[in-house]
Enzyme design. Structure first.
Site, PDB file in Angstrom:
ATOM      1  N   GLU A 150       0.849  -1.185   0.000  1.00 52.68           N
ATOM      2  CA  GLU A 150       0.000   0.000   0.000  1.00 52.68           C
ATOM      3  C   GLU A 150       0.891   1.244   0.000  1.00 52.68           C
ATOM      4  OE1 GLU A 150      -3.906   1.537   2.487  1.00 52.68           O
ATOM      5  OE2 GLU A 150      -2.292   0.569   3.594  1.00 52.68           O
ATOM      6  N   LYS A 191      -9.972   0.439  -2.163  1.00 50.86           N
ATOM      7  CA  LYS A 191     -10.044   0.072  -0.745  1.00 50.86           C
ATOM      8  C   LYS A 191     -11.409   0.424  -0.162  1.00 50.86           C
ATOM      9  CE  LYS A 191      -7.425   0.728   3.573  1.00 50.86           C
ATOM     10  NZ  LYS A 191      -6.262   1.436   4.169  1.00 50.86           N
ATOM     11  N   CYS A 217      -4.929  -3.572   3.362  1.00 55.49           N
ATOM     12  CA  CYS A 217      -4.615  -3.136   4.721  1.00 55.49           C
ATOM     13  C   CYS A 217      -5.780  -3.299   5.702  1.00 55.49           C
ATOM     14  CB  CYS A 217      -4.107  -1.696   4.681  1.00 55.49           C
ATOM     15  SG  CYS A 217      -3.167  -1.210   6.160  1.00 55.49           S
TER      16      CYS A 217
END
Length: 265
Positions: free
Chosen positions: A40, A113, A153
Site C-alpha cells: 500500500e 479500498k 490493509c
C-alpha cells in the site's frame, strides 16, 4: 506459481519510490517470481495526508501507472500494484486503488479500498476518511490459472469481505500497518484469513521509519492455506518469495472440508 511480496519504506518523493519499486520488482523476477505484489502507498508516503490529492492520477494515465505497466511487460510479471491515488468524483478526495497488470502490460483488474482506517490512542491519530473516498466492490482476477482476491490493509479486519472470495487460491493484502497495530494484530489476522478461507495469502507491506515520522510494521509475508508462514521479512526494503501450490490447496481442502461445511452466509 512463485509469488513475491515486495516490502518498501516509501517517502514523499514519487520518482524515488517508483525507482525503488522497479528495482525490487526486477529482483523478484530474477528470483523466479511470476507474480509480484507491491505494498500500500508504494508510490507515496507523503508528509501530509493531503499530498495524495495533488498526485492523484486519472485511471489509465500518469507516471505511476506507466511504471507498473512497463515493469509488468519488461519483466514478464503479473503485478499487483499496491495502492496508488486515483481521482474520484469528489475533488477533495481520492480513491486508494490497487491496479493489476498482466505480463503483457495490460491492466486487468482494479480494486478500491473499501474500509478506511481510523485510529487514535492518544499518541497516534489516523483518519483515512479525511482524504479517501471508499470503494464498494470486491474484485478478483485470474493469473496463470491462480484465482486472486484483492483487499488492502484495514480490510484485513473485516472477514466478511474475504468470505465473498470463497474458493480463490490467493488473497492479496497490500498494507501499511502502523507499528502499534501491526505488532499486535498483523500476523494474527493474516493467518486467520488464510486458515478460515483455506487459501494462500500474500501480504506486501511498508516496513520501517518514514520521512514523515510514521513507523510501519513491515513483516511482509506469504502464508499457506494451513496458516504456515512460508517466508517473511521483518523490516527494510526487500522481497520475500514462496510458491502457491495447487496440490497443497487441494490437500488442505480435502482433509478438512470446512468451506463445504458452512451453514451461514
Amino acid at each position: 506459481m512463485k509469488v513475491a511480496a515486495v516490502q518498501m519504506v516509501s517517502g514523499p518523493d514519487v520518482a524515488a519510490n517508483l525507482s525503488a519499486a522497479r528495482l525490487l520488482l526486477e529482483d523478484a523476477a530474477k528470483r523466479g517470481a511470476q507474480l509480484a505484489a507491491l505494498p500500500e502507498y508504494f508510490c507515496l508516503m507523503g508528509m501530509h495526508d493531503s499530498d495524495k490529492l495533488a498526485l492523484a492520477e486519472t485511471e489509465g494515465e500518469g507516471p505511476i501507472q506507466a511504471m507498473l505497466a512497463s515493469a509488468a511487460r519488461d519483466l514478464g510479471l503479473w503485478i499487483i500494484g499496491g495502492t496508488l491515488p486515483i481521482k474520484s468524483t469528489t475533488a477533495e478526495k481520492v480513491r486508494n486503488t490497487t491496479l493489476v497488470f498482466s505480463p503483457d502490460g495490460e491492466r486487468v483488474a482494479r480494486y478500491d479500498k473499501i474500509h478506511l482506517f481510523a485510529f487514535d490512542n492518544g499518541r497516534e491519530s489516523y483518519d483515512e476518511g479525511r482524504v479517501l473516498e471508499p470503494g464498494s466492490q470486491p474484485t478478483s482476477f485470474e493469473a496463470g490459472g491462480i484465482k486472486v482476491g484483492l483487499s488492502v490493509c484495514y480490510d484485513l479486519r473485516f472477514p466478511e469481505l474475504y468470505r465473498g472470495y470463497a474458493g480463490v487460491d490467493l488473497l492479496a493484502v497490500p498494507a501499511a500497518f502502523t507499528y502499534t497495530t501491526g505488532q499486535a494484530h498483523w500476523e494474527l489476522l493474516l493467518r486467520a484469513r488464510a486458515v478460515e478461507n483455506q487459501c494462500y495469502v500474500i501480504a506486501p507491506a511498508q516496513g520501517g521509519q518514514h520521512p514523515n515520522g510514521r513507523r510501519t510494521w513491515g513483516h511482509s509475508m506469504v502464508i499457506d492455506p494451513w496458516g504456515q508462514v512460508l517466508s517473511v521479512l521483518a523490516e527494510g526494503e526487500g522481497v520475500v518469495v514462496a510458491d502457491v501450490d495447487p496440490a497443497r490447496l487441494t490437500q488442505v481442502r480435502q482433509q478438512l472440508p470446512a468451506l463445504a461445511h458452512r451453514k451461514l452466509g
